[in-house]
Design a protein around this motif. Structure first.
Motif, PDB file in Angstrom:
ATOM      1  N   GLU A   1       2.001 -12.666 -94.165  1.00  0.00           N
ATOM      2  CA  GLU A   1       1.410 -13.086 -92.891  1.00  0.00           C
ATOM      3  C   GLU A   1       0.001 -13.630 -93.088  1.00  0.00           C
ATOM      4  OE1 GLU A   1       1.668  -9.649 -90.464  1.00  0.00           O
ATOM      5  OE2 GLU A   1       3.799  -9.924 -89.984  1.00  0.00           O
TER       6      GLU A   1
ATOM      7  N   LEU B   1      -1.256 -17.365 -92.106  1.00  0.00           N
ATOM      8  CA  LEU B   1      -2.329 -17.565 -91.131  1.00  0.00           C
ATOM      9  C   LEU B   1      -3.514 -18.292 -91.742  1.00  0.00           C
ATOM     10  CD1 LEU B   1      -2.135 -14.082 -89.383  1.00  0.00           C
ATOM     11  CD2 LEU B   1      -1.272 -16.255 -88.531  1.00  0.00           C
TER      12      LEU B   1
ATOM     13  N   LEU C   1      -0.549 -13.502 -83.799  1.00  0.00           N
ATOM     14  CA  LEU C   1       0.743 -12.954 -84.200  1.00  0.00           C
ATOM     15  C   LEU C   1       1.176 -12.020 -83.077  1.00  0.00           C
ATOM     16  CD1 LEU C   1       0.630 -12.051 -87.991  1.00  0.00           C
ATOM     17  CD2 LEU C   1       2.016 -13.773 -86.869  1.00  0.00           C
TER      18      LEU C   1
ATOM     19  N   ARG D   1       4.155  -9.479 -81.518  1.00  0.00           N
ATOM     20  CA  ARG D   1       5.332  -8.683 -81.837  1.00  0.00           C
ATOM     21  C   ARG D   1       5.975  -8.186 -80.548  1.00  0.00           C
ATOM     22  NH1 ARG D   1       4.737  -8.512 -87.268  1.00  0.00           N
ATOM     23  NH2 ARG D   1       2.706  -7.940 -88.131  1.00  0.00           N
TER      24      ARG D   1
ATOM     25  N   SER E   1      -0.109  -8.231 -79.259  1.00  0.00           N
ATOM     26  CA  SER E   1      -0.663  -9.410 -79.932  1.00  0.00           C
ATOM     27  C   SER E   1      -1.830  -9.015 -80.814  1.00  0.00           C
ATOM     28  CB  SER E   1      -1.136 -10.451 -78.908  1.00  0.00           C
ATOM     29  OG  SER E   1      -2.260  -9.968 -78.201  1.00  0.00           O
TER      30      SER E   1
ATOM     31  N   TYR F   1      -5.775 -13.193 -84.812  1.00  0.00           N
ATOM     32  CA  TYR F   1      -6.135 -13.334 -86.226  1.00  0.00           C
ATOM     33  C   TYR F   1      -7.573 -13.796 -86.415  1.00  0.00           C
ATOM     34  CZ  TYR F   1      -6.234 -15.252 -90.956  1.00  0.00           C
ATOM     35  OH  TYR F   1      -6.580 -15.540 -92.242  1.00  0.00           O
TER      36      TYR F   1
ATOM     37  N   LEU G   1       8.832 -16.230 -85.734  1.00  0.00           N
ATOM     38  CA  LEU G   1       8.565 -16.180 -87.168  1.00  0.00           C
ATOM     39  C   LEU G   1       9.717 -15.502 -87.905  1.00  0.00           C
ATOM     40  CD1 LEU G   1       6.277 -17.237 -88.865  1.00  0.00           C
ATOM     41  CD2 LEU G   1       5.157 -15.019 -88.720  1.00  0.00           C
TER      42      LEU G   1
ATOM     43  N   THR H   1       8.759 -10.984 -84.459  1.00  0.00           N
ATOM     44  CA  THR H   1       7.402 -11.487 -84.638  1.00  0.00           C
ATOM     45  C   THR H   1       7.349 -12.974 -84.299  1.00  0.00           C
ATOM     46  OG1 THR H   1       6.942  -9.872 -86.379  1.00  0.00           O
ATOM     47  CG2 THR H   1       5.495 -11.776 -86.262  1.00  0.00           C
ATOM     48  N   TYR H   2       6.387 -13.331 -83.447  1.00  0.00           N
ATOM     49  CA  TYR H   2       6.194 -14.724 -83.047  1.00  0.00           C
ATOM     50  C   TYR H   2       4.830 -15.202 -83.536  1.00  0.00           C
ATOM     51  CZ  TYR H   2       9.935 -13.677 -79.703  1.00  0.00           C
ATOM     52  OH  TYR H   2      11.109 -13.294 -79.126  1.00  0.00           O
ATOM     53  N   LEU H   3       4.725 -16.514 -83.671  1.00  0.00           N
ATOM     54  CA  LEU H   3       3.459 -17.155 -84.023  1.00  0.00           C
ATOM     55  C   LEU H   3       3.024 -18.018 -82.848  1.00  0.00           C
ATOM     56  CD1 LEU H   3       1.382 -17.787 -86.349  1.00  0.00           C
ATOM     57  CD2 LEU H   3       2.795 -19.792 -86.841  1.00  0.00           C
TER      58      LEU H   3
END
Length: 768
Positions: free
Chosen positions: A422, A426, A440, A442, A452, A455, A490, A498-500
């Motif tokens: 990850e 990122l 990121l 979840r 969230s 990052y 993701l 998990t999403y971006l």
């Protein structure tokens, strides 16, 4: 702060008042004739202009005497004329050959007048609405920008009537034309100052510039009523001042664009440069410069038509939240120009050619339609072919993204944890897209709750309902996107998804097509690696849970683990050799050189200590080399198998306390079977190490030979031995269990023969 708003209100009032007056003036159609007064004080037509006014559409001709304009006596014509050249009116009464005639402005001329009002009015209205938005900012930057926009708009609106000799229009041009260029320099300087790009206020320069501007304005106003050489000189001076200010502003933007290249200001500067270059360069080089040097030139109202770019460009910058990536557009233009040049040329020839023309409109339409369809199909087909060969050479951005994607894929094999994967992703997104917000997100599959992680600031971020709704409706391969954000799934695990989420690039540009494709591809790499990491983690968990003493693992699992261990040995050996060993060798050489150079000046005790340290370093170097050799036995690749094993035993004999007897009969060539040779080497290595650590033997013998389709290895020592039943279950014999695993992978057999205090014999059979 209120002073700036008051100044803006004053400018807006002047702007509106002047426009109302000009519109009222322009509603009276322009006749388009040149006149003079004869000896009888009659107004005589000397010329009918063929490019302006409505007289060109009538039979009015030179020599006609004008008696009335819009039913007004000739005595009042002085209210309309300037320099004995131009008059306004929708009808005139003339005398020709002692006959009286009325000439009315034709309908098409009224249409021209309407268009002359509409087009500049659209320009001015756009500018005025834009100033209302800028007005809210209440700053010097806003004041200078509004001053520049209103001055340019007013000059553009008055240009047509100014060319026709209207006195008010000429006054407006004399004042606001040079003033607009001064406002532009002040705006750009103040903008750079507020963004922190420059520190100095350049007060002296702008004081001098302002004085020059006032001088140019007053000089032009003073000569406005004089049709002589001084008027021409003052006009040239005004144009020169305008051009110098515009060029200075563009050069200033270019300089700081280069100075800040790579920062988030880059795209903003490029937009400003593009707007001003496209808006002013045609006017400068098609009207101003030719006029100054007495060359043929376009009329100012025609050359200034590109000024429409200013309100359009600034409206886009002020009103939009995100700028289109101008770098992406500019790099696309040469490539697509190259692709479409030949088809465009063929279509042009086809349309203007008489060969295909036919009076039958339907037939001609079908011919053109089929021809254009064929050309488009061929063009699209060639585009697919050329994309693979030429696109990267034309489009640096795409080539850069492709190179970055390749570099990213080379980093992935070193990733061993989900967190590392990850962070790598990122970091890569930050480097390429430089977003303000990078999340990121979840989704817990059981509770359906979102969490969230921001990052950029490593803090918890609040998720909006909009983002949650978008993420819930997405699928694995769907990219959620618009000019302001990108989102994508993701990967998934048993417990969460998990999403971006990428939003708001720092340079305020939109995401272009290549950046979106780059993100989709890099996510595919990450998914693949994450899946492999999950497989490895599951294998490790299964290994941790199984009973290593009783449960025989599968060949596939054991082979995978042993190969993984072998690769780790190779990596460790390489790291030791390239770092620790090389460093130790360098320090050893430096120390040896110091001892040689200083031996005559050092005391005996100091010299002895240094020599002792040098010898200690040499021992460490030797140990590191031996360790590297054991971890990665490269000698096995350079000699035959039998010689390699004998060399290994010779070196081992020098390290161990027992007497090692070995005999290796000639073997076949196994250079192409690395797994077999390395496995036998590791088995032998483990047997001899085990004898040194645990057997307490004085004599160890090893014999190895080939017979039929098998390799036989017999090991025997006179050590403490062991109980055969213990061998199968005790955790103290993990080394022997490892040997069994290797033999099992090779589909071989192993037999232990031992009793307590009666030594140990191991019989190994391996199929070739």
């Amino acid at each position: 702060m209120m002073n700036e708003k008051r100044k803006i209100l004053v400018l807006q009032f002047i702007f509106l008042t002047a426009h109302l007056f000009l519109i009222f003036t322009m509603l009276s159609p322009y006749i388009g004739i040149a006149i003079h007064f004869n000896s009888n004080e009659e107004v005589v037509v000397t010329n009918v202009y063929d490019n302006d006014g409505w007289a060109r559409y009538t039979n009015l001709s030179p020599g006609d005497v004008i008696l009335e304009v819009d039913d007004k006596e000739i005595s009042s014509i002085k209210n309309y004329k300037y320099n004995n050249c131009f008059v306004h009116g929708s009808s005139i009464k003339i005398k020709r050959n002692n006959e009286m005639k009325y000439i009315q402005a034709p309908t098409n001329s009224l249409k021209d007048t309407f268009q002359e009002i509409i087009i500049p009015s659209i320009f001015s209205l756009t500018v005025f609405v834009l100033t209302l938005f800028i007005y809210q900012q209440n700053s010097k930057v806003a004041f200078y920008l509004i001053g520049f926009l209103l001055s340019v708009s007013l000059s553009f609106f008055a240009s047509t009537e100014s060319g026709r000799g209207d006195i008010v229009s000429n006054i407006l041009i004399c004042v606001f034309f040079p003033l607009g260029s001064l406002f532009l320099t002040l705006f750009i300087h103040r903008l750079l100052l507020e963004k922190g790009i420059i520190k100095n206020k350049w007060l002296t320069f702008f004081k001098i510039n302002s004085v020059i501007c006032l001088f140019v304005i007053f000089l032009k106003l003073a000569t406005l009523l004089q049709s002589n050489l001084l008027d021409v000189i003052s006009t040239g001076l005004m144009l020169s001042y305008f051009c110098l200010n515009i060029c200075f502003s563009i050069m200033l933007l270019l300089y700081f664009y280069v100075a800040t290249k790579g920062s988030h200001h880059e795209v903003f500067f490029k937009w400003l440069i593009l707007i001003h270059v496209c808006a002013f360069i045609p006017f400068i080089f098609l009207h101003a410069v030719p006029f100054i040097f007495n060359l043929p030139y376009l009329q100012d109202d025609v050359a200034a038509f590109t000024l429409f770019i200013i309100p359009i460009g600034y409206s886009y910058i002020v009103l939009t939240n995100r700028l289109i990536d101008i770098n992406f557009i500019l790099k696309q233009i040469p490539y697509y120009t190259f692709l479409t040049f030949i088809p465009t040329l063929v279509l042009t020839i086809l349309v203007i050619s008489d060969r295909f023309y036919t009076e039958n409109g339907v037939v001609y339409f079908i011919i053109l339609f089929l021809a254009i369809l064929i050309i488009n199909i061929v063009t699209l087909f060639l585009k697919e072919k050329l994309d693979f060969q030429l696109k990267d050479s034309f489009l640096y951005k795409q080539s850069y993204l492709s190179k970055n994607l390749n570099e990213f894929s080379q980093k992935l094999p070193s990733v061993m944890k989900e967190n590392d994967l990850e962070n790598l992703l990122l970091n890569q997104i930050t480097e390429i897209l430089d977003p303000q917000i990078l999340l990121l997100i979840r989704l817990n599959k059981e509770t359906l709750e979102f969490q969230s992680i921001d990052y950029k600031s490593n803090s918890q971020s609040m998720l909006t309902d909009f983002i949650k709704k978008k993420l819930k409706n997405t699928t694995t391969d769907t990219l959620i996107g618009n000019p302001n954000y990108l989102g994508i799934e993701l990967y998934q695990t048993d417990s969460y998804v998990t999403y971006l989420w990428v939003s708001q690039k720092r340079n305020n540009t939109t995401f272009n097509m290549h950046e979106k494709m780059w993100l989709i591809n890099i996510v595919k790499y990450v998914r693949l690696v994450h899946e492999n990491l999950n497989i490895v983690q599951n294998i490790i968990k299964s290994i941790e849970k199984r009973d290593t003493t009783n449960h025989q693992s599968s060949n596939t699992l054991s082979r995978f683990l042993l190969q993984l261990g072998e690769q780790e040995r190779i990596r460790l050996a390489s790291d030791l050799h390239d770092s620790a060993l090389q460093d130790q060798t360098i320090w050893y050489q430096k120390l040896d050189k110091v001892i040689q150079n200083s031996s005559s000046t050092l005391q005996e005790e100091e010299l002895a200590t240094l020599n002792k340290i040098k010898n200690g370093l040499l021992d460490v170097i030797k140990q590191l080399r031996e360790t590297c050799s054991e971890l990665r036995p490269n000698f096995m690749l350079n000699t035959d198998f039998t010689a390699s094993l004998e060399e290994f035993c010779k070196k081992k004999q020098m390290k161990v306390s027992y007497n090692l007897k070995y005999e290796f009969h000639n073997f076949s060539d196994y250079s192409n079977n690395y797994n077999l040779t390395i496995s036998i080497y590791r088995v032998l290595q483990e047997l001899l190490n085990n004898a040194e650590k645990h057997a307490k033997a004085s004599v160890v013998s090893v014999e190895m030979w080939e017979e039929n389709d098998y390799i036989f290895l017999d090991y025997k020592d006179n050590g403490v031995g062991m109980n055969n039943s213990i061998e199968k279950y005790s955790e103290h014999h993990i080394g022997l269990i490892g040997i069994k695993e290797r033999i099992h992978i090779l589909n071989g057999d192993i037999e232990f023969i031992s009793e307590v205090n009666k030594g140990l014999q191991i019989l190994i059979t391996i199929p070739r």
